[in-house]
Structure formats: structure tokens, C-alpha cells
Design a protein around this motif. Structure first.
Motif, PDB file in Angstrom:
ATOM      1  N   SER A 268       0.834  -1.204   0.000  1.00  0.00           N
ATOM      2  CA  SER A 268       0.000   0.000   0.000  1.00  0.00           C
ATOM      3  C   SER A 268       0.866   1.252   0.000  1.00  0.00           C
ATOM      4  O   SER A 268       1.953   1.272   0.576  1.00  0.00           O
ATOM      5  CB  SER A 268      -0.911  -0.003   1.232  1.00  0.00           C
ATOM      6  OG  SER A 268      -1.611   1.222   1.359  1.00  0.00           O
ATOM      7  N   THR A 269       0.352   2.307  -0.634  1.00  0.00           N
ATOM      8  CA  THR A 269       1.037   3.609  -0.614  1.00  0.00           C
ATOM      9  C   THR A 269       0.620   4.447   0.588  1.00  0.00           C
ATOM     10  O   THR A 269       1.203   5.510   0.824  1.00  0.00           O
ATOM     11  CB  THR A 269       0.721   4.405  -1.891  1.00  0.00           C
ATOM     12  OG1 THR A 269      -0.705   4.589  -1.991  1.00  0.00           O
ATOM     13  CG2 THR A 269       1.234   3.677  -3.125  1.00  0.00           C
ATOM     14  N   LEU A 270      -0.360   3.995   1.357  1.00  0.00           N
ATOM     15  CA  LEU A 270      -0.827   4.749   2.521  1.00  0.00           C
ATOM     16  C   LEU A 270       0.247   4.800   3.593  1.00  0.00           C
ATOM     17  O   LEU A 270       0.874   3.791   3.907  1.00  0.00           O
ATOM     18  CB  LEU A 270      -2.096   4.121   3.101  1.00  0.00           C
ATOM     19  CG  LEU A 270      -3.387   4.320   2.319  1.00  0.00           C
ATOM     20  CD1 LEU A 270      -4.491   3.423   2.870  1.00  0.00           C
ATOM     21  CD2 LEU A 270      -3.824   5.787   2.367  1.00  0.00           C
ATOM     22  N   GLU A 279      -0.555  15.193   2.360  1.00  0.00           N
ATOM     23  CA  GLU A 279      -0.101  14.889   1.007  1.00  0.00           C
ATOM     24  C   GLU A 279       0.683  13.582   0.980  1.00  0.00           C
ATOM     25  O   GLU A 279       0.449  12.716   0.122  1.00  0.00           O
ATOM     26  CB  GLU A 279       0.769  16.026   0.478  1.00  0.00           C
ATOM     27  CG  GLU A 279       1.301  15.780  -0.934  1.00  0.00           C
ATOM     28  CD  GLU A 279       2.180  16.921  -1.431  1.00  0.00           C
ATOM     29  OE1 GLU A 279       2.686  16.813  -2.568  1.00  0.00           O
ATOM     30  OE2 GLU A 279       2.360  17.896  -0.687  1.00  0.00           O
ATOM     31  N   ASP A 280       1.595  13.423   1.915  1.00  0.00           N
ATOM     32  CA  ASP A 280       2.422  12.216   1.929  1.00  0.00           C
ATOM     33  C   ASP A 280       1.657  10.990   2.425  1.00  0.00           C
ATOM     34  O   ASP A 280       2.050   9.855   2.138  1.00  0.00           O
ATOM     35  CB  ASP A 280       3.648  12.431   2.818  1.00  0.00           C
ATOM     36  CG  ASP A 280       4.629  13.422   2.213  1.00  0.00           C
ATOM     37  OD1 ASP A 280       4.573  13.641   0.986  1.00  0.00           O
ATOM     38  OD2 ASP A 280       5.437  13.999   2.976  1.00  0.00           O
ATOM     39  N   LYS A 282      -1.291  10.036   1.491  1.00  0.00           N
ATOM     40  CA  LYS A 282      -2.065   9.480   0.370  1.00  0.00           C
ATOM     41  C   LYS A 282      -3.506   9.147   0.761  1.00  0.00           C
ATOM     42  O   LYS A 282      -4.186   8.403   0.043  1.00  0.00           O
ATOM     43  CB  LYS A 282      -1.392   8.223  -0.216  1.00  0.00           C
ATOM     44  CG  LYS A 282       0.069   8.400  -0.597  1.00  0.00           C
ATOM     45  CD  LYS A 282       0.272   9.485  -1.632  1.00  0.00           C
ATOM     46  CE  LYS A 282       1.744   9.596  -2.021  1.00  0.00           C
ATOM     47  NZ  LYS A 282       2.008  10.731  -2.943  1.00  0.00           N
ATOM     48  N   ALA A 284      -6.131  11.166   0.789  1.00  0.00           N
ATOM     49  CA  ALA A 284      -7.076  11.738  -0.172  1.00  0.00           C
ATOM     50  C   ALA A 284      -7.136  10.908  -1.447  1.00  0.00           C
ATOM     51  O   ALA A 284      -8.220  10.653  -1.999  1.00  0.00           O
ATOM     52  CB  ALA A 284      -6.668  13.178  -0.489  1.00  0.00           C
ATOM     53  N   GLN A 285      -5.982  10.467  -1.915  1.00  0.00           N
ATOM     54  CA  GLN A 285      -5.937   9.690  -3.150  1.00  0.00           C
ATOM     55  C   GLN A 285      -6.584   8.321  -2.981  1.00  0.00           C
ATOM     56  O   GLN A 285      -7.104   7.751  -3.939  1.00  0.00           O
ATOM     57  CB  GLN A 285      -4.483   9.522  -3.616  1.00  0.00           C
ATOM     58  CG  GLN A 285      -3.801  10.818  -4.019  1.00  0.00           C
ATOM     59  CD  GLN A 285      -3.080  11.481  -2.866  1.00  0.00           C
ATOM     60  OE1 GLN A 285      -3.544  11.406  -1.720  1.00  0.00           O
ATOM     61  NE2 GLN A 285      -1.972  12.140  -3.162  1.00  0.00           N
ATOM     62  N   ARG A 286      -6.553   7.774  -1.765  1.00  0.00           N
ATOM     63  CA  ARG A 286      -7.057   6.424  -1.524  1.00  0.00           C
ATOM     64  C   ARG A 286      -8.371   6.410  -0.742  1.00  0.00           C
ATOM     65  O   ARG A 286      -8.762   5.371  -0.212  1.00  0.00           O
ATOM     66  CB  ARG A 286      -6.008   5.619  -0.749  1.00  0.00           C
ATOM     67  CG  ARG A 286      -4.664   5.464  -1.469  1.00  0.00           C
ATOM     68  CD  ARG A 286      -4.790   4.626  -2.728  1.00  0.00           C
ATOM     69  NE  ARG A 286      -5.419   3.344  -2.466  1.00  0.00           N
ATOM     70  CZ  ARG A 286      -4.788   2.289  -1.942  1.00  0.00           C
ATOM     71  NH1 ARG A 286      -3.492   2.379  -1.654  1.00  0.00           N
ATOM     72  NH2 ARG A 286      -5.421   1.172  -1.746  1.00  0.00           N
ATOM     73  N   LYS A 287      -9.070   7.539  -0.698  1.00  0.00           N
ATOM     74  CA  LYS A 287     -10.224   7.640   0.202  1.00  0.00           C
ATOM     75  C   LYS A 287     -11.351   6.664  -0.153  1.00  0.00           C
ATOM     76  O   LYS A 287     -12.024   6.137   0.730  1.00  0.00           O
ATOM     77  CB  LYS A 287     -10.759   9.070   0.247  1.00  0.00           C
ATOM     78  CG  LYS A 287     -11.380   9.588  -1.038  1.00  0.00           C
ATOM     79  CD  LYS A 287     -11.953  10.988  -0.812  1.00  0.00           C
ATOM     80  CE  LYS A 287     -12.722  11.488  -2.018  1.00  0.00           C
ATOM     81  NZ  LYS A 287     -13.337  12.828  -1.758  1.00  0.00           N
ATOM     82  N   SER A 289     -11.014   3.690  -1.576  1.00  0.00           N
ATOM     83  CA  SER A 289     -10.572   2.356  -1.161  1.00  0.00           C
ATOM     84  C   SER A 289     -10.667   2.205   0.352  1.00  0.00           C
ATOM     85  O   SER A 289     -11.120   1.158   0.855  1.00  0.00           O
ATOM     86  CB  SER A 289      -9.127   2.130  -1.616  1.00  0.00           C
ATOM     87  OG  SER A 289      -8.619   0.916  -1.099  1.00  0.00           O
TER      88      SER A 289
END
Length: 326
Positions: A268-270, A279-280, A282, A284-287, A289
Motif C-alpha cells: 500500500s502507498t498509505l 499529502e504524503d 495518500k 485523499a488519493q485512496r479515500k 478504497s
């Protein structure tokens, strides 16, 4: 007459020594920093084991935000070797001396409306620092609540309790195996505690700041005041911002896997530690999921993978409200 005078002098000397200042108080036995077959052999508790009366050689600690484990209550203890202390090492985990014992006991009150009806103790998880490395072990309590036995294989225990609203609840509580414990309790290849980070213990307990109490008692050295340490917030405290509450929840429930060196580092990138920027992280990008994997319990898919068997309704509501703002 001389014999009587001598006898009187001896009795006077004896009685003059019999005062409270000359009586050494009886101390509890030293905590044993070994994984013995029975929990009672570690000397973490005094009196009837099931009463969970901690030894004077150990001290309780609380967390500002707590890990969810199927609504179980937890008693947390730290036992340091004699004449040692935790050493300040920033806002995360302090440096614990060798032979430190950390214990967390999981239990359910039989009826949350009447605590005199007793509790059901399920397990006591133990971390011991041996030669610079943490080792894990788990003690499963018997039905009579008189002893807990070291069991590294894990098991399932049906539990039923009545909540504060008078509703009956049941779970098939899963005691982790030693492999499961390492899954969460490791950074890279090293086992490590999760909860007792200084930032998560920096709050008032019974009217006094917990870290200041540790400093004053000599349990924590290298720092002079709690004001020198940052703090997460209690995710239940609605006076705090929604973002801080959600990030605190992520920090205690998810970050031990979703960090560099954690179990989900490569999958995972979380990155969910409290002090990681949005920002780091992630988030927001993975919300979408995140929302999908916390909203229902499906073994092998839901988050977290292990440690719970039910959806944490209150936690999901908090995280969903936060994700909806992103």
C-alpha cells in the motif's frame, strides 16, 4: 535487683525500636522478565489474579486514543527493572531498558450498566525486552478466571456481554497467534511495541498529566516536562478538529502497518502516522478504497486484516465524515 534492672533495660530497648519508622514495608516480589508457563509466575499482579490488582513493581498507563479490539476493555501495565527508567527519545516510543515487561489484558464487563456483576478476562498479551530485542507472548485465561496459560497458537473465544444501552452483544473473539502478534508488532524485522508512544500518553489521567507523573516518579528520564512532548488527540473528543480526530484514529489503529517498515509497506502507498503530512499520507488519493475496506467486515479484505472480527461503527462514522471532506 541487678538482674531486674538488666531485664528492664533490655525490654525498654526492644520496645523503643518497635515503631513504624523501623519497620521495613513488605514489597511485592520482583516482576519476572521471562515467558513462564503461567501468568501468575511473572508477578505482574498481586492477590487474586482475576482481580487484576497490579503489583507495586509495575505501573499502569493509558492511551489518549486507543486501538479498537471488538469493544474489549484493556488494562495496560509497564514493569521496569529496579532502578531503571524509560528514556526520552522524541515523541514516539521511549527507550526501554532490557528486562522491561509490557502487559495488556483484554476483558469485557459482563454488564456495562452494573460493574459489580464482574468481567470476563480473555487474554494478557506480553512484550519483554531481552538482550535489546522485544519478544512477544500471549496468555489465555481459564474459565474460572484464576490463571492464564502461555499459548502461542491463538484461538477463538465466544464472548457475550450487555452494553450501556442494555443490548446483548456477542463476538467470536480471536486471540492472536504469536505470528499474528509479529505482523502488527514489527518495524522492518524487529518486534516493537505500538501503543506507549509519548505523544499518545501525553494527556491528563485523573486530573494529572500522565507524562509529568512518569517524570516525577522517575519512570521517565531525559525530559523535564510534558510541555516538551507533542500530543495526539482523543478521537472521541468532538471539541477537537475532525481532521485531528481522524488522523489520531488512523495513527493508533492503522499506522503500525502503514508506515515505512510496516507490514503493508509494499502492498500500500498509505502512510498513516499522525505526523505524516496529508499529502504524503495518500489518504485523499485512496479515500474510496479506505471507505470500502472499513465499512463492512469481510475476512481477508476488510481493514484491519487481523485484530478485529466486527466493524467499529463509531470509528467508521468518524473516518467517513473526514473522508467526505477530502
Amino acid at each position: 535487683m541487678k538482674k531486674l534492672t538488666l531485664l528492664f533495660a533490655i525490654l525498654l530497648a526492644v520496645f523503643s525500636c518497635e515503631n513504624d519508622d523501623d519497620i521495613t514495608p513488605v514489597q511485592d516480589p520482583l516482576v519476572i522478565a521471562e515467558f513462564r508457563p503461567n501468568l501468575s509466575e511473572l508477578n505482574l499482579f498481586t492477590g487474586n489474579l482475576g482481580d487484576l490488582n497490579s503489583s507495586s513493581r509495575a505501573f499502569k498507563y493509558e492511551l489518549n486514543s486507543q486501538l479498537f479490539t471488538d469493544y474489549a476493555h484493556k488494562q495496560r501495565l509497564i514493569a521496569l527493572p529496579e532502578n531503571t527508567s524509560m528514556q526520552y527519545d522524541g515523541d514516539g516510543l521511549p527507550i526501554f531498558p532490557d528486562n522491561t515487561v509490557i502487559a495488556k489484558t483484554f476483558y469485557y464487563n459482563n454488564d456495562e450498566r452494573d460493574l459489580t456483576l464482574g468481567k470476563t478476562i480473555i487474554e494478557t498479551r506480553v512484550l519483554i525486552k531481552i538482550n535489546g530485542e522485544w519478544e512477544t507472548g500471549d496468555y489465555k485465561w481459564n474459565e474460572d478466571q484464576t490463571e492464564a496459560v502461555l499459548d502461542l497458537n491463538g484461538s477463538t473465544v465466544p464472548v457475550t456481554w450487555i452494553d450501556a444501552d442494555g443490548e446483548s452483544n456477542s463476538v467470536n473473539y480471536e486471540i492472536p497467534s504469536n505470528t499474528d502478534c509479529f505482523t502488527c508488532h514489527h518495524t522492518y524485522d524487529n518486534a516493537t511495541p505500538i501503543g506507549p508512544k509519548l505523544r499518545n500518553m501525553n494527556f491528563e489521567v485523573n486530573g494529572f498529566n500522565q507524562l509529568d507523573e512518569f517524570v516525577n516518579s522517575g519512570h521517565l528520564t531525559g525530559v523535564s516536562s510534558s510541555s516538551e512532548v507533542s500530543s495526539v488527540v482523543n478521537w472521541k473528543n468532538t471539541s477537537e478538529s475532525l481532521e485531528d480526530r481522524a488522523r489520531s484514529y488512523f495513527d493508533i489503529n492503522c499506522a503500525h502497518c502503514h508506515i515505512e517498515g510496516g507490514d503493508c509497506e509494499e502492498e500500500s502507498t498509505l502512510r498513516l502516522a499522525f505526523d505524516t503530512s496529508l499529502e504524503d499520507s495518500k489518504i485523499a488519493q485512496r479515500k474510496f478504497s479506505i471507505s470500502l475496506r472499513i465499512s463492512e467486515y469481510n475476512e481477508g479484505f476488510s481493514m484491519p486484516f487481523i485484530g478485529t472480527t466486527t466493524v467499529h461503527t463509531e470509528g467508521v462514522e468518524l473516518l467517513q465524515a473526514y473522508l467526505d471532506t477530502l
